[in-house]
Design an enzyme around this catalytic site. Structure first.
Site, short mmCIF file in Angstrom:
data_model
loop_
_atom_site.label_atom_id
_atom_site.label_comp_id
_atom_site.label_asym_id
_atom_site.label_seq_id
_atom_site.Cartn_x
_atom_site.Cartn_y
_atom_site.Cartn_z
N THR A 109 -3.03 -6.20 8.38
CA THR A 109 -3.53 -6.72 7.03
C THR A 109 -4.61 -7.79 7.26
OG1 THR A 109 -1.65 -5.97 6.15
CG2 THR A 109 -2.95 -7.71 5.05
N ASN A 131 0.85 -1.35 0.21
CA ASN A 131 0.11 -0.03 0.05
C ASN A 131 0.88 1.23 0.00
OD1 ASN A 131 -0.41 1.89 2.66
ND2 ASN A 131 0.43 -0.25 3.29
N ASN A 160 6.68 -1.35 11.32
CA ASN A 160 6.02 -0.97 10.13
C ASN A 160 6.10 -1.62 8.92
OD1 ASN A 160 4.33 0.91 8.71
ND2 ASN A 160 4.58 2.61 10.25
N CYS A 172 8.24 7.99 8.73
CA CYS A 172 7.65 9.19 7.57
C CYS A 172 9.20 9.62 7.18
CB CYS A 172 7.09 10.16 8.25
SG CYS A 172 5.40 9.38 9.28
C1 LIG Z 1 -3.53 0.02 4.37
C2 LIG Z 1 -2.51 0.18 5.52
C3 LIG Z 1 -2.63 1.37 6.25
C4 LIG Z 1 -1.40 1.73 7.13
N1 LIG Z 1 -1.59 2.96 7.74
C5 LIG Z 1 -0.53 3.03 8.70
C6 LIG Z 1 -0.55 4.22 9.25
O1 LIG Z 1 -1.40 5.19 9.18
N2 LIG Z 1 0.20 4.51 10.49
C7 LIG Z 1 1.13 3.34 10.84
O2 LIG Z 1 1.87 3.71 11.75
N3 LIG Z 1 1.28 2.42 10.18
C8 LIG Z 1 0.28 1.86 8.97
N4 LIG Z 1 0.27 0.66 8.42
C9 LIG Z 1 1.10 -0.28 9.05
C10 LIG Z 1 0.45 -1.31 9.92
O3 LIG Z 1 -0.06 -0.43 11.12
C11 LIG Z 1 1.36 -2.49 10.44
O4 LIG Z 1 2.56 -1.92 10.86
C12 LIG Z 1 1.71 -3.25 9.09
O5 LIG Z 1 0.76 -3.20 8.27
C13 LIG Z 1 2.18 -4.61 9.70
O6 LIG Z 1 1.37 -5.29 10.17
P1 LIG Z 1 0.33 -6.32 9.39
O7 LIG Z 1 1.43 -7.04 8.61
O8 LIG Z 1 -0.44 -7.22 10.59
O9 LIG Z 1 -0.34 -5.53 8.45
C14 LIG Z 1 -0.62 0.65 7.60
C15 LIG Z 1 -0.78 -0.86 6.88
C16 LIG Z 1 -1.58 -0.78 6.07
C17 LIG Z 1 -1.67 -2.33 5.21
#
Ligand SMILES: Cc1cc2nc3c(=O)[nH]c(=O)nc-3n(C[C@H](O)[C@H](O)[C@H](O)COP(=O)(O)O)c2cc1C
Length: 310
Positions: free
Chosen positions: A273, A74, A198, A137
């Site tokens: 996710t 994403n 992240n 960021c």
């Molecule tokens: C669509 C999407 C949007 C995300 N937006 C943020 C965000 O705004 N801030 C943040 O710290 N992490 C954001 N992340 C990262 C997630 O919080 C997480 O750290 C990362 O996806 C790994 O975890 P997962 O594999 O369970 O998704 C985002 C992830 C996805 C998939």
């Protein structure tokens, strides 16, 4: 016969007490009650809000989400209403659903922008139990490299965010070999915990169009593919800093994967996710974690924390 009610699930992350270790991951459950038709948000360890800046922000152009095998890439670009609008609407809606534990994630492009977002939370209601500082960021003042890749800059952001007057959790990037050093720097600057990790930098190309699938080109990889990467980050960080609380996040889709994070050294976990395929995933993971403990004679999830280190 089930003994599940007897499994003690409450955990402590720094000064923050959570009734159970499972939260949603920032950005994967919206800013407020978007998932409440599927998920009783009040039952989570805490609800983590998608990252907010001081001002509203439109995010990146579409397409900004694309599947990659069983994972996802994403480049949403941190779209959000800004802290003040969220306090007036998103926060109120969460309270309307009985949510009592909210972690607000903030972001910025300069140290001053982080500080401005943090300052707007100084008088937030007590249900805002912690502020998660998203350090993945680009730093506009310094060649656009990520804050989270630089220990000194990361520490400067955390120091500036102390104006939020809440426990600070520093969310770090997996895209650097400096994770333990960055963790050290943010802890010294006042972060009570680190959130690992992240998304992983990635790219997907559509062979039919011969172009990247996302409008921005590259993006952040999340989901099952990054689970071993995030687990390693937690393991290494725990080894380097045994007393620093860690929140593990990356590719958790079932209870055993949460158990793995606890064993690696996490005090709590976030589910991201997996929620896109199954909006109930965070509470299902919690139930599966409880069942795993029950089946394996674990009366208290805290017994698992860091156990893989011997
Ligand atoms: C669509 C999407 C949007 C995300 N937006 C943020 C965000 O705004 N801030 C943040 O710290 N992490 C954001 N992340 C990262 C997630 O919080 C997480 O750290 C990362 O996806 C790994 O975890 P997962 O594999 O369970 O998704 C985002 C992830 C996805 C998939």
């Amino acid at each position: 016969m089930t003994h599940r009610a007897q499994v003690h699930c409450s955990v402590q992350v720094g000064s923050v007490q959570l009734p159970n270790p499972i939260m949603v991951a920032s950005g994967t459950a919206g800013h407020s009650t978007e998932l409440s038709a599927y998920l009783d948000l009040a039952k989570l360890g805490a609800f983590v809000v998608k990252s907010l800046s001081a001002e509203p922000w439109a995010g990146n152009p579409s397409p900004r989400l694309s599947p990659v095998g069983t994972s996802m890439i994403n480049s949403i670009g941190l779209q959000g209403p800004g802290v003040t609008a969220w306090l007036n609407t998103g926060y109120q809606a969460l309270r309307g659903k009985g949510v009592e534990r909210i972690v607000v994630s903030i972001w910025g492009r300069t140290v001053e922008e982080y500080a401005a977002a943090a300052a707007l939370l100084a008088d937030a209601p007590p249900e805002v139990i912690a502020v998660e500082v998203n350090l993945s960021c680009p730093n506009l003042d310094g060649g656009a490299h990520l804050f989270a890749h630089d220990p000194d800059l990361s520490a400067a952001v955390i120091t500036a965010c102390s104006v939020a007057n809440r426990p600070l959790w520093a969310k770090l990037s997996p895209n650097t070999h400096l994770i333990p050093q960055v963790a050290d720097a943010v802890a010294s600057a006042g972060a009570e915990a680190v959130t690992l990790t992240n998304t992983l930098l990635g790219l997907a190309i559509d062979c039919s169009t011969r172009k990247p699938t996302l409008a921005m080109g590259g993006g952040g990889l999340s989901g099952p593919g990054i689970h071993p990467v995030a687990l390693r980050a937690v393991y290494d960080c725990r080894r380097a800093h045994p007393n620093l609380p860690i929140i593990g996040v990356g590719g958790i889709g079932n209870g055993e994967q949460a158990v793995e994070f606890l064993l690696a050294g996490a005090h709590a976990c976030q589910v991201g996710t997996a929620t896109f395929a199954d909006p109930r995933a965070p509470l299902r993971v919690l139930e599966e974690l409880q069942r795993w403990c029950d089946t394996n004679g674990v009366n208290d999830v805290r017994e698992l924390i860091g156990e893989s280190h011997g």
